[in-house]
Design an enzyme around this catalytic site. Structure first.
Site, mmCIF file in Angstrom:
data_model
loop_
_atom_site.group_PDB
_atom_site.id
_atom_site.type_symbol
_atom_site.label_atom_id
_atom_site.label_comp_id
_atom_site.label_asym_id
_atom_site.label_seq_id
_atom_site.Cartn_x
_atom_site.Cartn_y
_atom_site.Cartn_z
ATOM 1 N N PRO A 1 0.266 -0.798 0.111
ATOM 2 C CA PRO A 1 0.802 -0.891 1.571
ATOM 3 C C PRO A 1 2.498 -0.621 1.615
ATOM 4 O O PRO A 1 2.826 -0.766 2.786
ATOM 5 C CB PRO A 1 0.255 -1.797 1.914
ATOM 6 C CG PRO A 1 0.253 -2.775 0.947
ATOM 7 C CD PRO A 1 -0.022 -2.009 -0.367
ATOM 8 N N CYS B 1 -0.632 -5.582 -12.132
ATOM 9 C CA CYS B 1 -0.746 -7.029 -11.645
ATOM 10 C C CYS B 1 -1.962 -7.412 -12.257
ATOM 11 O O CYS B 1 -2.705 -8.359 -11.786
ATOM 12 C CB CYS B 1 -0.680 -7.385 -10.309
ATOM 13 S SG CYS B 1 -2.138 -6.582 -9.252
HETATM 14 C C1 LIG Z 1 -1.452 -1.902 -6.950
HETATM 15 S S1 LIG Z 1 -1.566 -0.790 -5.433
HETATM 16 C C2 LIG Z 1 0.005 -0.346 -4.893
HETATM 17 C C3 LIG Z 1 0.910 -1.271 -4.346
HETATM 18 C C4 LIG Z 1 1.927 -0.941 -3.782
HETATM 19 N N1 LIG Z 1 2.770 -0.359 -4.762
HETATM 20 C C5 LIG Z 1 2.902 -1.941 -2.984
HETATM 21 O O1 LIG Z 1 3.756 -2.537 -3.658
HETATM 22 O O2 LIG Z 1 2.536 -2.187 -1.791
HETATM 23 C C6 LIG Z 1 -2.057 0.657 -6.109
HETATM 24 C C7 LIG Z 1 -2.589 1.830 -5.156
HETATM 25 O O3 LIG Z 1 -2.808 3.033 -5.995
HETATM 26 C C8 LIG Z 1 -3.438 3.731 -5.241
HETATM 27 N N2 LIG Z 1 -4.296 4.909 -5.988
HETATM 28 C C9 LIG Z 1 -5.492 4.701 -6.682
HETATM 29 N N3 LIG Z 1 -5.759 5.766 -7.263
HETATM 30 C C10 LIG Z 1 -4.728 6.881 -7.158
HETATM 31 C C11 LIG Z 1 -4.486 8.122 -7.351
HETATM 32 N N4 LIG Z 1 -5.197 8.702 -8.201
HETATM 33 N N5 LIG Z 1 -3.282 8.585 -6.983
HETATM 34 C C12 LIG Z 1 -2.532 7.939 -6.039
HETATM 35 N N6 LIG Z 1 -2.516 6.494 -5.840
HETATM 36 C C13 LIG Z 1 -3.717 6.033 -6.185
HETATM 37 C C14 LIG Z 1 -4.483 2.840 -4.395
HETATM 38 O O4 LIG Z 1 -4.772 3.446 -3.266
HETATM 39 C C15 LIG Z 1 -3.523 1.640 -4.276
HETATM 40 O O5 LIG Z 1 -2.884 1.879 -2.937
#
Ligand SMILES: C[S@@+](CC[C@H](N)C(=O)[O-])C[C@H]1O[C@@H](n2cnc3c(N)ncnc32)[C@H](O)[C@@H]1O
Length: 314
Positions: free
Chosen positions: A118, A237
């Site tokens: 987010p 994480c």
């Molecule tokens: C750990 S969270 C990111 C948190 C964010 N960086 C923050 O600091 O607020 C991982 C994110 O990767 C996204 N995600 C999952 N598969 C993905 C893909 N194939 N391409 C891009 N984003 C992806 C998910 O929707 C999720 O929002």
């Protein structure tokens, strides 16, 4: 204290990790993490925001490894304060601020945040860019992009382009384009179990292995989007070597011009990347990765690695 249920697979994983203090880890899972915030200097001066909060009874203590980051020492719920709604502060985990410090974006640079929603780290990058340069904040998930977009707006950011795409496809249109890339990959979240006990109850080797293939593709894609001499940070994480050291080992095998750099951050307890796990030996360079455990700062657990791209091509 409440009882937390952890899966058999997770028990086996934890006792297979050579250096981890399992008792302290399980105890940290049962307790809430310390609250921390980042003051948003895109909206006002740091000292003005800090004194505004202190006047309202928020006790703050500087976090040493990150600019603009503070521990909230007393029990005030900053999330319900007007300063939060106005974007003067962003509620962000203290360790979650470390990957962007390691990435160290500079004003004027082109930065890709491949898995951005987010938006904790996107908004942190934007703050460091001070309005100069561009961030492309991408995520695959439309619902999470709504939260990203609202956070970008709330923080007063004007140099961010939000995209919705599968990060694995990004090199199709942005190969060798960015100065800096952050891959904050989706993971099994063993560093934030105190916020989501389900992560421990449902954890499985199978899910972790499945996710590691996606993580590797995202890491390779992020790397291919870097200009020569650019820098990428890969972070999760979670604690599972399958999603961390294994991914990095395979990234450097498939991209021989990837170099792992050592990481220095003041005041942050950092453990080296594992060189061996479950009879698998990793490339000695993998030791440059950093592991932070949740019990070390009463905060999240993270895995962070800094990678530079040598020469041309990918
Ligand atoms: C750990 S969270 C990111 C948190 C964010 N960086 C923050 O600091 O607020 C991982 C994110 O990767 C996204 N995600 C999952 N598969 C993905 C893909 N194939 N391409 C891009 N984003 C992806 C998910 O929707 C999720 O929002």
């Amino acid at each position: 204290m409440s009882t937390i249920r952890i899966s058999e697979d997770l028990k086996n994983l934890l006792y297979s990790l050579p250096e981890i203090d399992v008792e302290s880890l399980l105890e940290s899972y049962r307790k809430p993490m310390r609250q921390s915030i980042r003051v948003n200097t895109l909206k006002a001066k740091e000292e003005d925001i800090v004194s505004m909060l202190r006047e309202k009874g928020v006790e703050l203590e500087k976090i040493p490894w990150t600019r603009y980051g503070y521990w909230v020492v007393n029990n005030v719920n900053v999330a319900s304060m007007l300063e939060h709604v106005l974007g003067l502060v962003y509620i962000q985990g203290a360790i979650s601020m470390a990957p962007v410090e390691v990435l160290s974006p500079k004003p004027g640079e082109l930065v890709l945040d491949l898995c951005a929603a987010p938006g904790s780290k996107t908004t942190q990058i934007a703050q460091i860019l001070q309005g100069e340069g561009v961030i492309v904040a991408n995520d695959v998930n439309a619902k999470r992009i709504r939260a990203l977009s609202s956070n970008v707006q709330r923080c007063g950011i004007i140099n961010c382009i939000i995209t919705q795409a599968d990060g694995r496809k990004f090199p199709l249109w942005a190969k060798s384009f960015f100065d800096k890339v952050l891959v904050d990959a989706p993971c099994t979240s063993l560093g934030i179990v105190s916020k989501d006990w389900g992560a421990a109850k449902n954890w499985s080797f199978r899910a972790s292995e499945r996710l590691s293939k996606l993580q590797l593709s995202l890491a390779i894609s992020g790397f291919d989007c870097l200009k020569a001499s650019g820098t990428m940070v890969y972070a999760t994480c979670t604690l599972s070597p399958q999603e961390n050291e294994w991914v990095i080992e395979h990234l450097i095998m498939s991209r021989p011009n990837a170099r792992l750099e050592s990481i220095k951050l003041e005041g942050l307890k950092m453990n080296k990347g594992l060189l061996e796990w479950q009879h698998k030996k990793f490339n000695p360079e993998v030791e440059r990765c950093v592991r932070v455990y949740p019990y070390e700062h009463e905060a999240e657990g993270f895995f962070i690695v800094k990678i530079t791209k040598e020469g041309e091509g990918s």
